[in-house]
Design an enzyme around this catalytic site. Structure first.
Site, mmCIF file in Angstrom:
data_model
loop_
_atom_site.group_PDB
_atom_site.id
_atom_site.type_symbol
_atom_site.label_atom_id
_atom_site.label_comp_id
_atom_site.label_asym_id
_atom_site.label_seq_id
_atom_site.Cartn_x
_atom_site.Cartn_y
_atom_site.Cartn_z
ATOM 1 N N SER A 173 0.848 -1.195 0.000
ATOM 2 C CA SER A 173 0.000 0.000 0.000
ATOM 3 C C SER A 173 0.878 1.237 0.000
ATOM 4 O O SER A 173 1.664 1.452 0.932
ATOM 5 C CB SER A 173 -0.891 0.017 1.238
ATOM 6 O OG SER A 173 -1.384 1.328 1.427
ATOM 7 N N HIS B 135 -1.203 -1.253 -4.249
ATOM 8 C CA HIS B 135 -2.466 -0.992 -3.546
ATOM 9 C C HIS B 135 -2.588 0.520 -3.345
ATOM 10 O O HIS B 135 -1.708 1.159 -2.763
ATOM 11 C CB HIS B 135 -2.497 -1.734 -2.213
ATOM 12 C CG HIS B 135 -3.804 -1.629 -1.492
ATOM 13 N ND1 HIS B 135 -4.916 -2.391 -1.834
ATOM 14 C CD2 HIS B 135 -4.201 -0.841 -0.463
ATOM 15 C CE1 HIS B 135 -5.921 -2.082 -1.032
ATOM 16 N NE2 HIS B 135 -5.527 -1.138 -0.193
ATOM 17 N N ASP C 223 -4.801 3.558 -1.921
ATOM 18 C CA ASP C 223 -5.848 3.876 -0.949
ATOM 19 C C ASP C 223 -6.426 5.272 -1.168
ATOM 20 O O ASP C 223 -5.727 6.267 -1.025
ATOM 21 C CB ASP C 223 -5.270 3.799 0.469
ATOM 22 C CG ASP C 223 -5.083 2.364 0.918
ATOM 23 O OD1 ASP C 223 -6.048 1.581 0.829
ATOM 24 O OD2 ASP C 223 -3.969 2.016 1.360
ATOM 25 N N MET D 172 -9.025 8.017 0.108
ATOM 26 C CA MET D 172 -9.822 8.421 1.276
ATOM 27 C C MET D 172 -10.360 9.836 1.060
ATOM 28 O O MET D 172 -9.650 10.697 0.534
ATOM 29 C CB MET D 172 -8.968 8.386 2.531
ATOM 30 C CG MET D 172 -8.299 7.037 2.766
ATOM 31 S SD MET D 172 -7.444 7.009 4.343
ATOM 32 C CE MET D 172 -6.574 5.438 4.216
ATOM 33 N N HIS E 213 -8.451 0.969 -3.890
ATOM 34 C CA HIS E 213 -9.335 0.715 -2.745
ATOM 35 C C HIS E 213 -10.040 2.036 -2.424
ATOM 36 O O HIS E 213 -9.436 2.949 -1.866
ATOM 37 C CB HIS E 213 -8.483 0.214 -1.566
ATOM 38 C CG HIS E 213 -9.222 0.073 -0.277
ATOM 39 N ND1 HIS E 213 -8.589 -0.131 0.933
ATOM 40 C CD2 HIS E 213 -10.551 0.092 0.007
ATOM 41 C CE1 HIS E 213 -9.492 -0.225 1.898
ATOM 42 N NE2 HIS E 213 -10.684 -0.077 1.362
ATOM 43 N N MET F 177 -12.256 4.331 -0.406
ATOM 44 C CA MET F 177 -12.895 4.591 0.890
ATOM 45 C C MET F 177 -13.572 5.940 0.747
ATOM 46 O O MET F 177 -13.145 6.946 1.323
ATOM 47 C CB MET F 177 -11.843 4.578 2.009
ATOM 48 C CG MET F 177 -11.320 3.173 2.307
ATOM 49 S SD MET F 177 -9.719 3.182 3.163
ATOM 50 C CE MET F 177 -8.616 3.282 1.766
ATOM 51 N N MET G 110 -11.153 -6.064 5.531
ATOM 52 C CA MET G 110 -10.350 -5.128 6.316
ATOM 53 C C MET G 110 -10.018 -5.788 7.658
ATOM 54 O O MET G 110 -10.921 -6.276 8.354
ATOM 55 C CB MET G 110 -11.120 -3.837 6.590
ATOM 56 C CG MET G 110 -11.392 -2.958 5.384
ATOM 57 S SD MET G 110 -9.934 -2.498 4.436
ATOM 58 C CE MET G 110 -8.989 -1.570 5.641
ATOM 59 N N GLY H 80 -8.868 3.972 7.243
ATOM 60 C CA GLY H 80 -8.577 5.384 7.456
ATOM 61 C C GLY H 80 -7.104 5.696 7.681
ATOM 62 O O GLY H 80 -6.662 6.799 7.375
ATOM 63 N N PHE H 81 -6.364 4.720 8.186
ATOM 64 C CA PHE H 81 -4.964 4.995 8.528
ATOM 65 C C PHE H 81 -4.101 3.757 8.316
ATOM 66 O O PHE H 81 -4.572 2.635 8.530
ATOM 67 C CB PHE H 81 -4.843 5.418 9.999
ATOM 68 C CG PHE H 81 -5.712 6.614 10.314
ATOM 69 C CD1 PHE H 81 -5.267 7.906 10.047
ATOM 70 C CD2 PHE H 81 -6.995 6.431 10.824
ATOM 71 C CE1 PHE H 81 -6.087 9.002 10.291
ATOM 72 C CE2 PHE H 81 -7.819 7.523 11.071
ATOM 73 C CZ PHE H 81 -7.367 8.811 10.811
ATOM 74 N N GLY H 82 -2.848 3.993 7.954
ATOM 75 C CA GLY H 82 -1.876 2.910 7.910
ATOM 76 C C GLY H 82 -1.324 2.675 9.309
ATOM 77 O O GLY H 82 -1.580 3.459 10.238
ATOM 78 N N GLY H 83 -0.601 1.591 9.463
ATOM 79 C CA GLY H 83 0.130 1.346 10.703
ATOM 80 C C GLY H 83 -0.706 0.926 11.899
ATOM 81 O O GLY H 83 -0.246 1.019 13.032
ATOM 82 N N ASP I 39 -6.411 -6.574 4.269
ATOM 83 C CA ASP I 39 -5.811 -5.236 4.310
ATOM 84 C C ASP I 39 -5.801 -4.693 5.740
ATOM 85 O O ASP I 39 -6.858 -4.497 6.339
ATOM 86 C CB ASP I 39 -6.634 -4.316 3.384
ATOM 87 C CG ASP I 39 -6.052 -2.915 3.251
ATOM 88 O OD1 ASP I 39 -4.961 -2.669 3.790
ATOM 89 O OD2 ASP I 39 -6.702 -2.078 2.596
ATOM 90 N N GLY I 40 -4.598 -4.467 6.258
ATOM 91 C CA GLY I 40 -4.451 -3.811 7.564
ATOM 92 C C GLY I 40 -3.650 -4.637 8.550
ATOM 93 O O GLY I 40 -4.053 -5.740 8.915
ATOM 94 N N GLY J 241 1.329 -2.164 4.014
ATOM 95 C CA GLY J 241 1.776 -0.788 3.850
ATOM 96 C C GLY J 241 3.018 -0.518 4.667
ATOM 97 O O GLY J 241 4.149 -0.540 4.161
ATOM 98 N N SER J 242 2.798 -0.328 5.980
ATOM 99 C CA SER J 242 3.936 0.025 6.836
ATOM 100 C C SER J 242 4.982 -1.088 6.890
ATOM 101 O O SER J 242 6.174 -0.812 7.036
ATOM 102 C CB SER J 242 3.448 0.386 8.242
ATOM 103 O OG SER J 242 2.539 -0.567 8.729
#
Ligand code: DX5
Ligand code: ZN
Length: 243
Positions: free
Chosen positions: A7, A32, A34, A36, A65, A67, A136, A141-144, A178-179, A200-201
Site C-alpha cells: 500500500s 495498492h 488507498d 480516502m 481501494h 474509501m 479489512m 482510514g490509517f496505515g500502521g 488489508d491492515g 503498507g507500513s
C-alpha cells in the site's frame, strides 16, 4: 501462490514514481492505492490524477481501494487513469449491484470491501459480479494499525463461500486482506484463506536504500508459505531469518 500488494499509503509521497518502481522491482504483484475522502473515512489521500501519474512507472496492476462516499462518479475517472481493480465499501453505495456492474463496464475487475464489523452477507446476491473480496483487518482510514484477530475466522468463512462458488461456476474470486499484515502474522492470515495481502507500513517501513523492500517482501512470501511447505518464489539470496 500469494499476491503481495504494497500500500503506497506508507510510501514517500514526494517520490511516488520512484517508490512504485522500487516495489515493482522488489517483486510486488500489485500497487495498492488507498483513496480516502474525509467523509466515508476520517482522512484524505489521493485521487485519479495521482493514479494517472504513477501508471507509466509500473507494469503491475493498480488495485484501487475506494474509501469514499458516494462511489459511482469516481469509477470512470479511475478506469481512465489506469486502474486494474476497483473495490469499494458496500455501505458507501446506494446500489451495490449497479456499482459492481459499473466497474466491470469500465474494463476493471470489481471488488467489495468488508470492514471488521461489516457482515459477509453483503456478498450473497452478487457473487457472480465479484472478482475480489477484500476483508479489512483494521478500521479503514490509517496505515500502521494493529491487525484485528477476529478477521481470521471471517477469512475462513469467506474462503469457504468463495471455494463453493468456484466449484459451482469454475470462477475464482481473489480474497484480499488489508491492515496490519506483517512478517510475523502473514502465515496465519494465509492459512486462514487469504491469497492477496496488502502491506503498507511493513514494506515501506524498511528503508529501500539497502534492498529493504525486497528483503521484507521475500520474508513475507517465505513466511506465507508456512513451515511445512517449501518457500514460494524464493529469489536466491538468503532470507533474514536464515531459512
Ligand atoms: C487502511 C488502508 C490500508 C493501509 C494498510 O485504511 O486501507 O491499505 O494502508 O496499512 P498497514 O499495512 O500499515 O496496516
Ligand atoms: Zn487499503
Amino acid at each position: 501462490m500469494i499476491r503481495l500488494a504494497p500500500s503506497i499509503l506508507s510510501a514517500d509521497f514526494a517520490r511516488l514514481g520512484e517508490e512504485v518502481r522500487a516495489i515493482e522491482a522488489a517483486g510486488a504483484d500489485l500497487v495498492h492505492f488507498d483513496v480516502m475522502d474525509n467523509h466515508y473515512v476520517p482522512n484524505l489521500t489521493i485521487g485519479p490524477l495521482v493514479c494517472e501519474a504513477i501508471r507509466p512507472h509500473v507494469k503491475i496492476g493498480i488495485d484501487v481501494h475506494l474509501m469514499v462516499e458516494p462511489v459511482d462518479a469516481l469509477i470512470p475517472l479511475f478506469a481512465k487513469a489506469g486502474a486494474n481493480l476497483i473495490s469499494f465499501h458496500p455501505e458507501a453505495s446506494r446500489h451495490v449491484d449497479r456499482t459492481l456492474q459499473l466497474i466491470r463496464d469500465h474494463g476493471c475487475k470489481a471488488g467489495l470491501v468488508f470492514n471488521p464489523a461489516t457482515p459477509l452477507e453483503w456478498m450473497d446476491h452478487v457473487m457472480d459480479r465479484l472478482d475480489l473480496v477484500l476483508l479489512m483487518s483494521v478500521n479503514p482510514g490509517f496505515g500502521g494499525q494493529k491487525f484485528i484477530p477476529s478477521t481470521l475466522d471471517k477469512l475462513r468463512t469467506a474462503r469457504q463461500r468463495i471455494d463453493t462458488h468456484a466449484k459451482e461456476t469454475g470462477r475464482d474470486i481473489w480474497l484480499e486482506v488489508d491492515g496490519g499484515v506483517k512478517v510475523d502474522n502473514i502465515a496465519e492470515i494465509v492459512a486462514a484463506g487469504a491469497d492477496t495481502l496488502v502491506a503498507g507500513s511493513a514494506v515501506f517501513g524498511a528503508p529501500d536504500a539497502d534492498g529493504g523492500y525486497r528483503n521484507v517482501m521475500r520474508q513475507l512470501r517465505e513466511n506465507a508459505a508456512g513451515p511445512s511447505r517449501p518457500p514460494v518464489r524464493a529469489r536466491g539470496a538468503a532470507s533474514l531469518s536464515g531459512r
